[in-house]
Design a protein around this motif. Structure first.
Motif, PDB file in Angstrom:
ATOM      1  N   ASN A   1       0.790  -1.229   0.000  1.00 33.47           N
ATOM      2  CA  ASN A   1       0.000   0.000   0.000  1.00 33.47           C
ATOM      3  C   ASN A   1       0.827   1.287   0.000  1.00 33.47           C
ATOM      4  N   PHE A   2       1.973   1.276   0.622  1.00 31.09           N
ATOM      5  CA  PHE A   2       2.761   2.506   0.713  1.00 31.09           C
ATOM      6  C   PHE A   2       3.851   2.572  -0.350  1.00 31.09           C
ATOM      7  N   ILE A   3       4.226   1.430  -0.923  1.00 33.04           N
ATOM      8  CA  ILE A   3       5.281   1.449  -1.933  1.00 33.04           C
ATOM      9  C   ILE A   3       4.703   1.056  -3.301  1.00 33.04           C
ATOM     10  N   GLY A   4       4.212  -0.159  -3.428  1.00 32.90           N
ATOM     11  CA  GLY A   4       3.532  -0.576  -4.658  1.00 32.90           C
ATOM     12  C   GLY A   4       4.447  -0.697  -5.863  1.00 32.90           C
ATOM     13  N   LYS A   5       3.835  -0.775  -7.043  1.00 29.92           N
ATOM     14  CA  LYS A   5       4.585  -0.956  -8.283  1.00 29.92           C
ATOM     15  C   LYS A   5       5.428   0.280  -8.598  1.00 29.92           C
ATOM     16  N   PRO A   6       6.560   0.201  -9.255  1.00 31.05           N
ATOM     17  CA  PRO A   6       7.147  -1.010  -9.816  1.00 31.05           C
ATOM     18  C   PRO A   6       7.933  -1.844  -8.799  1.00 31.05           C
ATOM     19  N   HIS A   7       8.054  -1.347  -7.539  1.00 29.54           N
ATOM     20  CA  HIS A   7       8.899  -2.034  -6.565  1.00 29.54           C
ATOM     21  C   HIS A   7       8.232  -3.274  -5.970  1.00 29.54           C
ATOM     22  N   VAL A   8       6.908  -3.223  -5.843  1.00 27.35           N
ATOM     23  CA  VAL A   8       6.207  -4.302  -5.156  1.00 27.35           C
ATOM     24  C   VAL A   8       5.088  -4.854  -6.027  1.00 27.35           C
ATOM     25  N   TRP A   9       5.087  -6.164  -6.195  1.00 28.53           N
ATOM     26  CA  TRP A   9       4.036  -6.832  -6.964  1.00 28.53           C
ATOM     27  C   TRP A   9       3.315  -7.798  -6.039  1.00 28.53           C
ATOM     28  N   THR A  10       2.007  -7.652  -5.966  1.00 34.34           N
ATOM     29  CA  THR A  10       1.225  -8.521  -5.105  1.00 34.34           C
ATOM     30  C   THR A  10       0.315  -9.358  -5.996  1.00 34.34           C
ATOM     31  N   VAL A  11       0.525 -10.672  -5.953  1.00 33.63           N
ATOM     32  CA  VAL A  11      -0.081 -11.544  -6.955  1.00 33.63           C
ATOM     33  C   VAL A  11      -0.707 -12.761  -6.278  1.00 33.63           C
ATOM     34  N   ASP A  12      -1.760 -13.305  -6.882  1.00 36.23           N
ATOM     35  CA  ASP A  12      -2.356 -14.546  -6.399  1.00 36.23           C
ATOM     36  C   ASP A  12      -1.490 -15.711  -6.896  1.00 36.23           C
ATOM     37  N   TYR A  13      -0.763 -16.367  -5.978  1.00 33.66           N
ATOM     38  CA  TYR A  13       0.166 -17.428  -6.372  1.00 33.66           C
ATOM     39  C   TYR A  13      -0.551 -18.683  -6.869  1.00 33.66           C
ATOM     40  N   ASN A  14      -1.833 -18.807  -6.531  1.00 29.02           N
ATOM     41  CA  ASN A  14      -2.559 -19.982  -7.000  1.00 29.02           C
ATOM     42  C   ASN A  14      -2.912 -19.880  -8.478  1.00 29.02           C
ATOM     43  N   ASN A  15      -2.821 -18.665  -8.992  1.00 34.96           N
ATOM     44  CA  ASN A  15      -3.111 -18.462 -10.398  1.00 34.96           C
ATOM     45  C   ASN A  15      -1.791 -18.460 -11.177  1.00 34.96           C
ATOM     46  N   SER A  16      -1.449 -19.633 -11.738  1.00 35.58           N
ATOM     47  CA  SER A  16      -0.131 -19.810 -12.369  1.00 35.58           C
ATOM     48  C   SER A  16       0.112 -18.824 -13.501  1.00 35.58           C
ATOM     49  N   GLU A  17      -0.944 -18.507 -14.254  1.00 36.35           N
ATOM     50  CA  GLU A  17      -0.759 -17.579 -15.375  1.00 36.35           C
ATOM     51  C   GLU A  17      -0.368 -16.198 -14.878  1.00 36.35           C
ATOM     52  N   ASP A  18      -1.091 -15.723 -13.857  1.00 30.62           N
ATOM     53  CA  ASP A  18      -0.764 -14.406 -13.285  1.00 30.62           C
ATOM     54  C   ASP A  18       0.652 -14.404 -12.739  1.00 30.62           C
ATOM     55  N   PHE A  19       1.002 -15.504 -12.073  1.00 31.69           N
ATOM     56  CA  PHE A  19       2.319 -15.586 -11.455  1.00 31.69           C
ATOM     57  C   PHE A  19       3.410 -15.516 -12.531  1.00 31.69           C
ATOM     58  N   GLU A  20       3.222 -16.303 -13.560  1.00 31.01           N
ATOM     59  CA  GLU A  20       4.222 -16.345 -14.637  1.00 31.01           C
ATOM     60  C   GLU A  20       4.324 -14.996 -15.352  1.00 31.01           C
ATOM     61  N   ALA A  21       3.179 -14.371 -15.579  1.00 32.34           N
ATOM     62  CA  ALA A  21       3.169 -13.063 -16.249  1.00 32.34           C
ATOM     63  C   ALA A  21       3.930 -12.041 -15.401  1.00 32.34           C
ATOM     64  N   ALA A  22       3.745 -12.125 -14.078  1.00 32.98           N
ATOM     65  CA  ALA A  22       4.433 -11.182 -13.189  1.00 32.98           C
ATOM     66  C   ALA A  22       5.945 -11.360 -13.287  1.00 32.98           C
TER      67      ALA A  22
END
Ligand code: UDP
Length: 564
Positions: A359-380
């Motif tokens: 919340n205080f730093i965020g992108k591009p430094h911080v990526w918060t992703v659903d690890y159960n979603n392999s596609e999202d994870f790989e894209a990240a």
């Protein structure tokens, strides 16, 4: 006596004592950061100009390191156990010392008693021994020890205590009677302190004070070197204890990561690779802090598996130019559904491993992703490898930022005499508030002076009626502001509601951590009867809360403009 900034920390190192592995870790850190503290002191001296600062007599009693509390941490320092607390205490000591205050440090009950002037074995006798300290910094363990051994002086002097409390204590849990009646009783809460006497590691809720710690800052040359020296395919895993690697679904996302990056770990081991750590991971074993920083300087990615929650390491990684990738928690973790938070005096919902980073730093430094979603994870992972990020450290986690904040607290926070008590039903709100020109909120009348003695100064106050189900913490953030609990007393009147054009048919005074609030059915306004229960946290769909907000300095959320 006036406090004078100090830049030589060798006397502090002596004050910290010796022997325990935890103290050795803390002293090494303090020594290493000496130059940074000195530069920060110089800068802050210039910034503050000639503000007079009294030298305070301060006792720092680190309860969790005492044998009497079991001291479970010291033996784990070299084995991958938690270090965040030690990082924080080392930095608190350094900050207080650099600010020029007079310090005593205790890590045993015996030392505590002798410093408090309590004769051994006389803890429970009804004596009030004069307290030789203006301020005491301790933790929940230390608080318990003081209560047991200070006799009546505990009650008299508890307003001078500050409790370092990593995850925070919400007002509903702090108020003994209320917590007991409404199911908020925990092992830790019910001290009836002013909630701002609890000081947290991250700015979780403005109900508590944000203490924080520091992360090492890079100079321009080091930043340049990092830019050139990054291996774009190198990842370091967050977690020094093998148990952290026992996360479900790990194989799936680690296999994906392994396709793109070389994975490094700093997991403690005795003789051979811990079975939890896959063979393709290059494990360095637990590293000393400076070597860990060096590893981060080479890495592109720092990846969290979901535990530990809210530690210092992600800030260090980001400060060293890494991207921090972490998992989103859905549903969020809290004391209601997760073992780790169970029994902690807060209902705060944690939506990722490190909400501050999110919340205080965020992108591009911080990526918060659903690890159960392999596609999202790989894209990240793919996107991260392509992004160029510079080292980043929020001001509030620099030495200067921490000094500035603690200076402001010591200068202005007074829980013994102030802040100004506003008697229930006082008309102070009526005389000083006006409806803002756009009629959405109240603000301090432009020509009215601030309430004397109030800190933060009341002219920074702006008040909104939150939507049903919305907590004041969130309602203020919606307007780019933060909730400021010390302003609640000024809003706690029927006049404030009427000024906001809220149609109160009647107003009732009750003890409730969501009050002042308006309830739609019945058109009733509820006012707060118990000042200790004023709370930024908390919500219910039954109520529209009346929320006091204020501005904050960029990178220093604890302070408002004009707060110094
Ligand atoms: N750390 C370390 N060696 C390592 C990994 C981490 O000294 O191999 C330090 C790191 O610099 C950080 C501290 O451990 O300051 C605590 O970090 P973490 O976020 O893991 O929090 P914890 O769970 O230990 O409180």
């Amino acid at each position: 006596v006036q406090a004078v900034f100090r830049s030589n920390l060798s006397h502090l190192l002596e004050l910290m004592g010796s022997g325990k592995e935890s103290l050795i870790f803390m002293k090494k850190r303090t020594k290493r950061l000496t130059a940074q503290w000195a530069t920060a002191a110089q800068r802050l001296t210039q910034k503050l100009g000639s503000i007079p600062r009294d030298q305070k007599q301060i006792l720092v009693h680190i309860g969790f390191l005492t044998e009497e509390s079991g001291d479970v941490f010291s033996p784990r320092v070299l084995k991958g156990g938690p270090l965040g607390e030690m990082v924080q205490w080392a930095d608190i000591l350094a900050a207080l010392y650099v600010l020029g205050h007079s310090l005593r440090v205790t890590v045993s009950l015996k030392e505590l008693q002798s410093n408090l002037g309590v004769p051994p074995g006389r803890g429970n006798c009804p004596l009030t021994v004069p307290l030789p300290f203006d301020l005491i910094y301790t933790d929940y363990h230390g608080l318990q020890q003081m209560k047991q051994h200070m006799g009546l002086s505990f009650k008299k002097y508890r307003c001078r205590i500050r409790v370092i409390d990593t995850f925070g204590t919400e007002p509903a849990y702090n108020h003994e009677e209320y917590a007991t009646l409404h199911g908020y009783r925990t092992n830790w809460g019910y001290w009836n302190l002013n909630p701002r006497q609890f000081m947290t590691m991250f700015p979780h809720t403005p109900d508590n004070s944000f203490m924080g710690f520091v992360s090492e800052e890079l100079n321009a040359t080091e930043k340049q070197l990092i830019r050139g020296g990054k291996a774009s395919n190198m990842a370091v895993v967050y977690g020094k204890e093998a148990s952290i690697w026992k996360v479900s679904g790990k194989e799936k996302f680690l296999d994906i990561l392994n396709k793109y990056m070389e994975i490094h770990g700093t997991v403690y081991y005795e003789s051979q690779r811990p079975p939890e750590v896959p063979a393709f991971v290059k494990n360095h074993g637990l590293l000393p802090q400076p070597e860990f920083q060096q590893l981060l300087r080479k890495a592109k990615l720092f990846i969290g598996f979901g535990f530990p929650y809210e530690g210092p390491a992600p800030l260090e990684a980001i400060a060293n130019g890494c991207v921090f990738l972490q998992s989103r928690f859905s549903p969020p973790h809290s004391s209601l559904n997760h073992e780790f938070f169970r029994g902690k005096p807060t209902s705060r919902e944690v939506f990722s491993q490190h909400p501050y980073a999110e919340n205080f730093i965020g992108k591009p430094h911080v990526w918060t992703v659903d690890y159960n979603n392999s596609e999202d994870f790989e894209a990240a992972i793919k996107a991260i490898m392509k992004t160029q990020v510079d080292p980043y450290l929020p001001y509030e986690y620099t030495c200067e930022g921490m000094l500035e904040r603690i200076h402001a607290y010591i200068q202005h926070q007074d829980f013994c005499t102030g802040p100004v008590p506003v008697p229930p039903g006082s008309h102070i709100a009526q005389s000083h508030f006006v409806l803002a020109p756009n009629a959405t909120h109240l603000e301090w009348a432009p020509n009215a002076s601030s309430v004397p003695g109030a800190w933060p100064p009341t002219h920074s106050l702006r008040a909104w009626l939150a939507a049903p189900g919305r907590a004041c913490t969130d309602a203020c953030l919606d307007h780019g502001l933060v909730c400021e609990p010390s302003f609640f007393p000024f809003l706690n009147s029927q006049d404030a509601f009427l000024k906001l054009q809220v149609p109160c048919d009647s107003a009732e005074w009750e003890m409730h951590h969501l009050y002042p609030a308006f309830a739609q059915p019945g058109q009733e306004c509820y006012l707060q009867k118990e000042p200790l229960l004023f709370s930024c946290a908390g919500s219910s769909t039954k109520y529209q809360r009346l929320c006091p907000c204020r501005d904050f300095l960029k990178g220093q959320v604890a302070l408002c403009q004009g707060c110094l």
